[in-house]
Enzyme design. Sequence first.
Site, PDB file in Angstrom:
ATOM      1  N   GLY A 147      53.678  35.493  58.381  1.00 18.56           N
ATOM      2  CA  GLY A 147      52.886  34.621  57.524  1.00 18.56           C
ATOM      3  C   GLY A 147      51.748  33.872  58.164  1.00 18.56           C
ATOM      4  N   CYS A 182      35.637  52.487  36.350  1.00 22.17           N
ATOM      5  CA  CYS A 182      35.360  51.986  35.001  1.00 22.17           C
ATOM      6  C   CYS A 182      36.259  50.812  34.651  1.00 22.17           C
ATOM      7  CB  CYS A 182      35.507  53.121  33.993  1.00 22.17           C
ATOM      8  SG  CYS A 182      34.234  54.389  34.171  1.00 22.17           S
TER       9      CYS A 182
END
Length: 421
Positions: free
Chosen positions: A239, A346
Amino acid sequence: MDHFLYRDGRLMAEDVALDDIAAAVGTPFYCYSAATLTRHFRLLDDALAGMDHLVCYAMKANSNLAVLKLLGDLGAGMDVVSGGEYRRAIAAGIPGDRIVFSGVGKTAAEMRLALEGGIRQFNVESEPEMAVLNAVALELGVVAPIAVRVNPDVDAKTHEKIATGRKEDKFGIPISRAREVYRHAATMPGLQIVGIDVHIGSQLTDLAPFEQAYRKLAALTLELRADGHDIRRLDLGGGLGIPYTRSNEVPPLPSDYGAMVRDVLGDLGCAIEIEPGRLIAGNAGVLVSETIYVKEGEDRTFLILDAAMNDLIRPAMYGAHHDIVPLNEAAPGAPSVVYDVVGPICESGDTFARQRPMAEVKAGERVAFRTAGAYGAVMSSEYNSRPLVPEVLVSGDQFAVIRARPDFDEMLNRDTIPKWL
């Protein structure tokens, strides 16, 4: 620090010009620096020097076999979260006793695979998982080493989609129930308790949440030992954040993290395991793309690239920032242009940056997305029937394609049309 720097106006990967790789393999492509991967691993390994420890690279960040082999040869262990990742680790030559199996949804088949192939430990995340693992281990006549993942209810103040240590997150068991769950685990003959696991989130840029969680972990270690459990390993998760911009973003240094771990947990006599992924791979990679068009809109200019959200989904999924730079360095004092940087898919979400000031880029010129070595290629897809892009590894003045771009026949041949159609 990374090894992607301009030299004589050309963006280099170590001693190879990215334009030369583009000419050889086409665009888009991912490029990784062996020197940067090595440097980042060693910084973390050195940060825990003097403590019994193992740096288990979190494969979900970048699971290319060449990357795994490079890190394994340096002494890294692996943190895997699926049977597929376990198979990759083994294929890269990582011994089972350096592999930690994490994840909330391990199946019996995955448990069997790891127990038969060798495993350092399972980080178990629920009582139902413990019951299944116990049954599989007894069926095989072996004992499964486990650490229970506890949720310390610490808010890491990171992005909502990568926070894992709060009570409402799906991971681990509440720390308030830890003693009860460990008592239950101790009654299962197929399980051997070896430690405790904790992971509070990703891309943390402050040590305070880590320290808060680790102090809770230290207190729990003493309580569990008093209950008779042999707690000899502490898996601290990963992390620790990295800089995604070249401005004022300065996450903690690995050396500062190591000093904090030593201060909070060093007196417990436990082996320390950490699971960095992004910190090792993030700044070790770039995504290179070519401009297809520069399109003038009514109130903005669009830079339309041949890379798309299927190649790098982080901006669309997380709103993540990646610096985007030209492969040919802009002249000193050259004016910047404000672009919306988009791909050809798209979807309106196929947008990498909005209103981003950049050096001017023309059609046919190439750019690089920095800090793309983690959660780039591994999260890519073939949406819009776009082939997965190649991955390239550079070492000094040489480069190799470590995952080739599939051709369209290869993609089409995966599908089968039934005889009745």
